[in-house]
Design an enzyme around this catalytic site. Structure first.
Site, PDB file in Angstrom:
ATOM      1  N   LYS A 176      -0.542   4.435  -1.508  1.00 12.34           N
ATOM      2  CA  LYS A 176      -1.516   5.488  -0.854  1.00 12.34           C
ATOM      3  C   LYS A 176      -0.719   6.693  -0.274  1.00 12.34           C
ATOM      4  O   LYS A 176      -1.631   7.732  -0.025  1.00 12.34           O
ATOM      5  CB  LYS A 176      -2.213   4.606   0.031  1.00 12.34           C
ATOM      6  CG  LYS A 176      -2.983   3.444  -0.582  1.00 12.34           C
ATOM      7  CD  LYS A 176      -3.931   2.906   0.657  1.00 12.34           C
ATOM      8  CE  LYS A 176      -4.959   1.717  -0.138  1.00 12.34           C
ATOM      9  NZ  LYS A 176      -5.555   1.137   1.142  1.00 12.34           N
ATOM     10  N   ASP A 179       0.772  -1.118   0.059  1.00 14.40           N
ATOM     11  CA  ASP A 179      -0.059  -0.147  -0.118  1.00 14.40           C
ATOM     12  C   ASP A 179       0.822   1.241  -0.012  1.00 14.40           C
ATOM     13  O   ASP A 179       0.418   2.346   0.302  1.00 14.40           O
ATOM     14  CB  ASP A 179      -0.902   0.101   1.219  1.00 14.40           C
ATOM     15  CG  ASP A 179      -2.291  -0.851   0.889  1.00 14.40           C
ATOM     16  OD1 ASP A 179      -2.697  -0.870  -0.196  1.00 14.40           O
ATOM     17  OD2 ASP A 179      -2.860  -0.875   1.926  1.00 14.40           O
TER      18      ASP A 179
END
Length: 196
Positions: free
Chosen positions: A61, A58
């Site tokens: 992000k 992730d």
């Protein structure tokens, strides 16, 4: 390996400061991926790589606007298109480091679907890196059974059946079946990790 862990700890601290739920999610996902690699009889080198990448899946992000990441409710079309850029952003970040660049393709393709209907590039089946296929199903398992801004927590039964009906569609059938065959192992791990 110490170099990797120091870099990853710094990166995860940065991501966690921006998106509080991400650190716990990434740790669970990383551990689940390691368990699944063991069940798939992958060698130590591949398992270690996938375990590391799962921590970082992730990272992209960081490049997404806070208003989108923290929005209550469903994203609109423009917001969703922006969210879909996060695998590319993540891959670009990892490519800046000679230590982490080998992991960038796995991050780049972890939202591809086995039937070719995922993003960013519409890869399908074995075109998708093995690590990406493993991370994708572990990611879904933890995300579905976690609270998110846009929806309530789902039950483990709901998650099991969602994975089952998407074998060969979103997920690699062989990898997914191994996870489902050992569902209680993953369920117990997720529940125990959230007690801490």
């Amino acid at each position: 390996m110490l170099e990797y862990h120091e870099i990853i700890e710094c990166i995860m601290a940065a991501i966690g400061a921006k998106i509080p739920y991400t650190a716990g999610h990434s740790k669970r996902l990383s551990d689940m991926a390691e368990i699944l690699c063991g069940l798939l009889d992958l060698n130590r080198s591949k398992t270690r790589m996938i375990h590391i990448v799962a921590h970082l899946h992730d990272i992209g992000k960081i490049g997404i606007d806070d208003a989108i990441l923290n929005k209550e409710g469903k994203l609109d079309e423009q917001e969703w298109e922006m969210m879909k850029t996060q695998p590319q952003v993540g891959a670009n970040i990892l490519d800046k480091s000679h230590l982490l660049a080998p992991f960038s393709k796995i991050v780049l393709h972890h939202h591809e679907h086995f039937d070719g209907k995922g993003y960013i590039y519409g890869l399908k089946e074995k075109e998708i890196p093995l690590g990406s296929r493993i991370i994708a199903i572990c990611d879904s398992s933890d995300t579905m059974t976690s609270k998110r801004n846009y929806r309530d927590i789902q039950t483990f039964d709901f998650c099991y059946h969602e994975i089952e009906k998407n074998l060969g569609k979103m997920y690699d059938s062989q990898i997914g079946q191994v996870l489902l065959d050992h569902w209680e192992v993953f369920k117990k791990y997720i529940l125990k990790s959230r007690e801490k």
